[in-house]
Scaffold this motif. Structure first.
Motif, PDB file in Angstrom:
ATOM      1  N   SER A 156       1.192  -2.829   0.499  1.00 57.94           N
ATOM      2  CA  SER A 156       0.946  -2.966   1.930  1.00 57.94           C
ATOM      3  C   SER A 156       1.723  -1.907   2.704  1.00 57.94           C
ATOM      4  O   SER A 156       2.826  -1.514   2.307  1.00 57.94           O
ATOM      5  CB  SER A 156       1.357  -4.357   2.423  1.00 57.94           C
ATOM      6  OG  SER A 156       0.536  -5.351   1.841  1.00 57.94           O
ATOM      7  N   TYR A 157       1.153  -1.458   3.807  1.00 59.30           N
ATOM      8  CA  TYR A 157       1.804  -0.455   4.643  1.00 59.30           C
ATOM      9  C   TYR A 157       1.293  -0.594   6.070  1.00 59.30           C
ATOM     10  O   TYR A 157       0.211  -1.141   6.314  1.00 59.30           O
ATOM     11  CB  TYR A 157       1.528   0.961   4.122  1.00 59.30           C
ATOM     12  CG  TYR A 157       0.118   1.454   4.385  1.00 59.30           C
ATOM     13  CD1 TYR A 157      -0.152   2.330   5.434  1.00 59.30           C
ATOM     14  CD2 TYR A 157      -0.964   1.020   3.614  1.00 59.30           C
ATOM     15  CE1 TYR A 157      -1.437   2.774   5.699  1.00 59.30           C
ATOM     16  CE2 TYR A 157      -2.247   1.456   3.865  1.00 59.30           C
ATOM     17  CZ  TYR A 157      -2.483   2.335   4.910  1.00 59.30           C
ATOM     18  OH  TYR A 157      -3.764   2.765   5.174  1.00 59.30           O
ATOM     19  N   GLY A 200      -0.632   0.446   8.919  1.00 56.80           N
ATOM     20  CA  GLY A 200      -1.773   1.325   9.058  1.00 56.80           C
ATOM     21  C   GLY A 200      -2.137   1.548  10.517  1.00 56.80           C
ATOM     22  O   GLY A 200      -1.376   1.193  11.422  1.00 56.80           O
ATOM     23  N   ALA A 228      -4.895   4.418   8.265  1.00 57.59           N
ATOM     24  CA  ALA A 228      -4.647   5.661   7.544  1.00 57.59           C
ATOM     25  C   ALA A 228      -4.171   6.756   8.488  1.00 57.59           C
ATOM     26  O   ALA A 228      -4.646   6.881   9.613  1.00 57.59           O
ATOM     27  CB  ALA A 228      -5.931   6.101   6.829  1.00 57.59           C
ATOM     28  N   THR A 247      -0.729   7.171   9.214  1.00 56.91           N
ATOM     29  CA  THR A 247       0.584   6.876   9.761  1.00 56.91           C
ATOM     30  C   THR A 247       1.683   7.509   8.909  1.00 56.91           C
ATOM     31  O   THR A 247       1.476   7.907   7.770  1.00 56.91           O
ATOM     32  CB  THR A 247       0.830   5.358   9.818  1.00 56.91           C
ATOM     33  OG1 THR A 247       0.771   4.831   8.485  1.00 56.91           O
ATOM     34  CG2 THR A 247      -0.216   4.670  10.683  1.00 56.91           C
ATOM     35  N   THR A 279       4.030   5.813   7.715  1.00 53.75           N
ATOM     36  CA  THR A 279       4.250   4.859   6.628  1.00 53.75           C
ATOM     37  C   THR A 279       3.339   5.171   5.452  1.00 53.75           C
ATOM     38  O   THR A 279       3.748   5.068   4.287  1.00 53.75           O
ATOM     39  CB  THR A 279       4.006   3.423   7.120  1.00 53.75           C
ATOM     40  OG1 THR A 279       4.684   3.212   8.354  1.00 53.75           O
ATOM     41  CG2 THR A 279       4.494   2.417   6.100  1.00 53.75           C
ATOM     42  N   GLU A 280       2.115   5.562   5.735  1.00 49.54           N
ATOM     43  CA  GLU A 280       1.217   5.961   4.658  1.00 49.54           C
ATOM     44  C   GLU A 280       1.749   7.209   3.960  1.00 49.54           C
ATOM     45  O   GLU A 280       1.688   7.322   2.729  1.00 49.54           O
ATOM     46  CB  GLU A 280      -0.190   6.233   5.198  1.00 49.54           C
ATOM     47  CG  GLU A 280      -1.192   6.525   4.089  1.00 49.54           C
ATOM     48  CD  GLU A 280      -2.495   7.116   4.615  1.00 49.54           C
ATOM     49  OE1 GLU A 280      -3.566   6.629   4.203  1.00 49.54           O
ATOM     50  OE2 GLU A 280      -2.430   8.056   5.424  1.00 49.54           O
ATOM     51  N   LEU A 331       4.285   6.075   1.530  1.00 47.77           N
ATOM     52  CA  LEU A 331       3.683   5.419   0.368  1.00 47.77           C
ATOM     53  C   LEU A 331       3.091   6.436  -0.594  1.00 47.77           C
ATOM     54  O   LEU A 331       3.064   6.215  -1.816  1.00 47.77           O
ATOM     55  CB  LEU A 331       2.623   4.414   0.826  1.00 47.77           C
ATOM     56  CG  LEU A 331       2.036   3.494  -0.253  1.00 47.77           C
ATOM     57  CD1 LEU A 331       3.133   2.738  -0.988  1.00 47.77           C
ATOM     58  CD2 LEU A 331       1.037   2.525   0.375  1.00 47.77           C
ATOM     59  N   LYS A 332       2.644   7.563  -0.073  1.00 48.12           N
ATOM     60  CA  LYS A 332       2.105   8.613  -0.931  1.00 48.12           C
ATOM     61  C   LYS A 332       3.164   9.192  -1.861  1.00 48.12           C
ATOM     62  O   LYS A 332       2.827   9.847  -2.854  1.00 48.12           O
ATOM     63  CB  LYS A 332       1.494   9.731  -0.078  1.00 48.12           C
ATOM     64  CG  LYS A 332       0.188   9.351   0.606  1.00 48.12           C
ATOM     65  CD  LYS A 332      -0.344  10.509   1.447  1.00 48.12           C
ATOM     66  CE  LYS A 332      -1.671  10.139   2.109  1.00 48.12           C
ATOM     67  NZ  LYS A 332      -2.193  11.248   2.962  1.00 48.12           N
ATOM     68  N   TRP A 360      -4.374  -0.040  -1.407  1.00 47.18           N
ATOM     69  CA  TRP A 360      -3.463   0.091  -0.273  1.00 47.18           C
ATOM     70  C   TRP A 360      -3.961  -0.801   0.857  1.00 47.18           C
ATOM     71  O   TRP A 360      -5.040  -0.590   1.409  1.00 47.18           O
ATOM     72  CB  TRP A 360      -3.370   1.542   0.183  1.00 47.18           C
ATOM     73  CG  TRP A 360      -2.669   2.433  -0.809  1.00 47.18           C
ATOM     74  CD1 TRP A 360      -2.426   2.155  -2.120  1.00 47.18           C
ATOM     75  CD2 TRP A 360      -2.118   3.717  -0.555  1.00 47.18           C
ATOM     76  NE1 TRP A 360      -1.754   3.194  -2.713  1.00 47.18           N
ATOM     77  CE2 TRP A 360      -1.553   4.175  -1.779  1.00 47.18           C
ATOM     78  CE3 TRP A 360      -2.042   4.525   0.560  1.00 47.18           C
ATOM     79  CZ2 TRP A 360      -0.933   5.403  -1.896  1.00 47.18           C
ATOM     80  CZ3 TRP A 360      -1.424   5.765   0.450  1.00 47.18           C
ATOM     81  CH2 TRP A 360      -0.863   6.196  -0.767  1.00 47.18           C
ATOM     82  N   SER A 362      -3.759  -1.984   4.518  1.00 42.67           N
ATOM     83  CA  SER A 362      -3.309  -1.602   5.853  1.00 42.67           C
ATOM     84  C   SER A 362      -3.023  -2.857   6.666  1.00 42.67           C
ATOM     85  O   SER A 362      -3.879  -3.736   6.796  1.00 42.67           O
ATOM     86  CB  SER A 362      -4.389  -0.763   6.542  1.00 42.67           C
ATOM     87  OG  SER A 362      -4.061  -0.530   7.891  1.00 42.67           O
TER      88      SER A 362
END
Length: 319
Positions: free
Chosen positions: A11-12, A14, A16, A18, A20-21, A24-25, A35, A37
Motif C-alpha cells: 500500500s502507498y 496514491g 500514481a 506521488t 510515496t510511489e 516504493l519503486k 500496489w 493506492s
C-alpha cells in the motif's frame, strides 16, 4: 506467494506519480507485486493490519518540516507494526494548470499542506495574492484540475505537483523547480507486521516511541541519559501529545544502531525500567548506508567484557 497464488500487495499514498510511489519503486521485493493506492496513512496501515497488504510505504520525516505527525501518531496507536526499511526521495515541485492558463491567471492554488509549506516563498513572490486550497496528495491536487476532478479542483486555477506529473495528466507546467529548498528530502519507511528483527549490518537505525513516567523537572533529561551514557546518538527526537490531558507527551526517537548492538539493547532495558510505555518500531538498515561508528568504550566488546567481569566477581573468581 499467498495461498491464492496472487502476488503480495503493498500500500502507498496514491494515486500514481506521488513521492510515496517513488519511494516504493526503490523496494526490490515490490517489483511485480500489487500496489494498492490509498488516501491516507491510516488506510495504508489498516491494509497491513488486516492482511490486505504485506507492507505499506509511508512518509515519516521531511528535511524541511521535520517529522510527519500523522504518521508518528498512527504508529503510536496501531499495534502490531514494525518498520522494515527506510528510503529517501529528493523533493521538488512544479506548478501546473489546465491548458491555456497563464501564470498571471492564477488566483487559487490547490496543494497538499506539506507541499504548500515547502513552496511558500516562491508562491509569495510569484503569486503574492494567491489563495490556497488543501489537497490530500500532490498528485490529487493536479488531478482535481481536470474535468473529472473533485469540486475543490474546480475552484483552483493551478496546483503544486511532483515533476513528471504531465506524464500522467494532460496539464501544462507553468513553472519548474518551485521548491524553496533544493536540498529537500523526504524520508519514507516501509511498515509491515511485527516479525523478528533482521540481522545488524553496522549501518542501522532503531526507532522507538516512549512516554515520560510523570510531569516533573528533569524528567526528559533522565530519559535522554539512557542513551547519552551509552554513547548512542539520536538522529530524531520529536514530541507528540498523547491526547489524554494537557502537558502529556510521547517522544518519537530514532537511534543510531541496532537492537542487537549491546549498547542499544542495554539502553532499551534502561528505558523500559524508566518509561511506563515503550513502543519498539524496529531496527532496520539506514537508507544512506553510512556506517555507525562509536567510541571503543561503547562497542559490543566493552559491554561483553563488563558483564564477564561482573560474572567473575559473583562467582568468586580471580579478576
Amino acid at each position: 506467494m499467498p495461498a491464492n497464488d496472487q502476488p503480495p500487495a503493498y500500500s502507498y499514498l496514491g494515486p500514481a506519480g506521488t513521492f510515496t510511489e517513488a519511494a516504493l519503486k526503490q523496494v526490490p521485493e515490490a517489483v511485480g507485486a500489487i500496489w494498492r493506492s490509498v488516501n491516507n496513512v491510516g488506510e495504508a496501515l489498516a491494509d497491513v493490519v488486516a492482511g490486505r497488504s504485506l507492507a505499506a510505504m509511508i512518509a515519516i520525516e521531511n528535511s524541511i518540516d521535520g517529522g510527519v505527525s500523522a504518521t508518528q501518531d498512527a504508529l503510536a496507536n496501531v499495534p502490531g507494526l514494525r518498520i522494515v526499511g527506510e528510503y529517501l526521495v529528493p523533493v521538488n515541485f512544479v506548478l501546473v494548470a489546465r491548458p491555456g492558463t497563464r501564470l498571471g491567471d492564477v488566483r487559487v492554488v490547490n496543494a497538499h499542506p506539506v507541499a504548500y509549506a515547502q513552496t511558500r516563498l516562491w508562491l509569495e513572490q510569484a503569486l503574492p495574492d494567491h489563495g490556497h486550497l488543501p489537497a490530500t496528495s500532490n498528485v490529487a491536487a493536479a488531478a482535481a484540475l481536470l474535468p473529472t476532478g473533485d469540486e475543490v479542483g474546480v475552484l483552483a486555477d493551478a496546483a503544486i505537483a511532483p515533476p513528471g506529473i504531465t506524464e500522467h495528466y494532460p496539464l501544462e507546467v507553468l513553472a519548474n523547480d518551485i521548491g524553496d529548498n533544493p536540498n529537500a528530502v523526504t524520508r519514507f519507511v516501509l511498515v509491515g507486521r511485527t516479525s523478528a528483527v533482521p540481522p545488524a549490518t553496522g549501518s542501522d537505525k532503531t526507532s522507538i516511541i516512549a512516554e515520560l513516567p510523570d510531569d516533573r523537572a528533569g524528567g526528559l533529561l533522565d530519559m535522554l541519559e539512557q542513551f547519552a551514557t551509552r554513547g548512542i546518538n539520536m538522529s530524531l527526537l520529536q514530541s507528540r501529545p498523547i491526547g489524554d490531558a494537557l502537558g502529556r507527551y510521547r517522544f518519537v526517537i530514532d537511534l543510531d544502531g541496532h537492537i542487537l548492538d549491546e549498547r542499544v539493547a542495554d539502553a532499551l532495558l534502561g528505558l523500559k525500567r524508566f518509561s511506563p510505555h515503550v513502543i519498539f518500531l524496529g531496527s532496520y538498515p539506514r537508507a544512506d548506508q553510512q556506517p555507525v561508528t562509536v567510541s571503543p568504550r561503547y562497542d559490543n566488546e566493552a559491554f561483553v567484557d563488563a558483564r564477564d567481569w561482573l560474572r567473575a566477581l559473583v562467582a568468586g573468581e580471580d579478576e
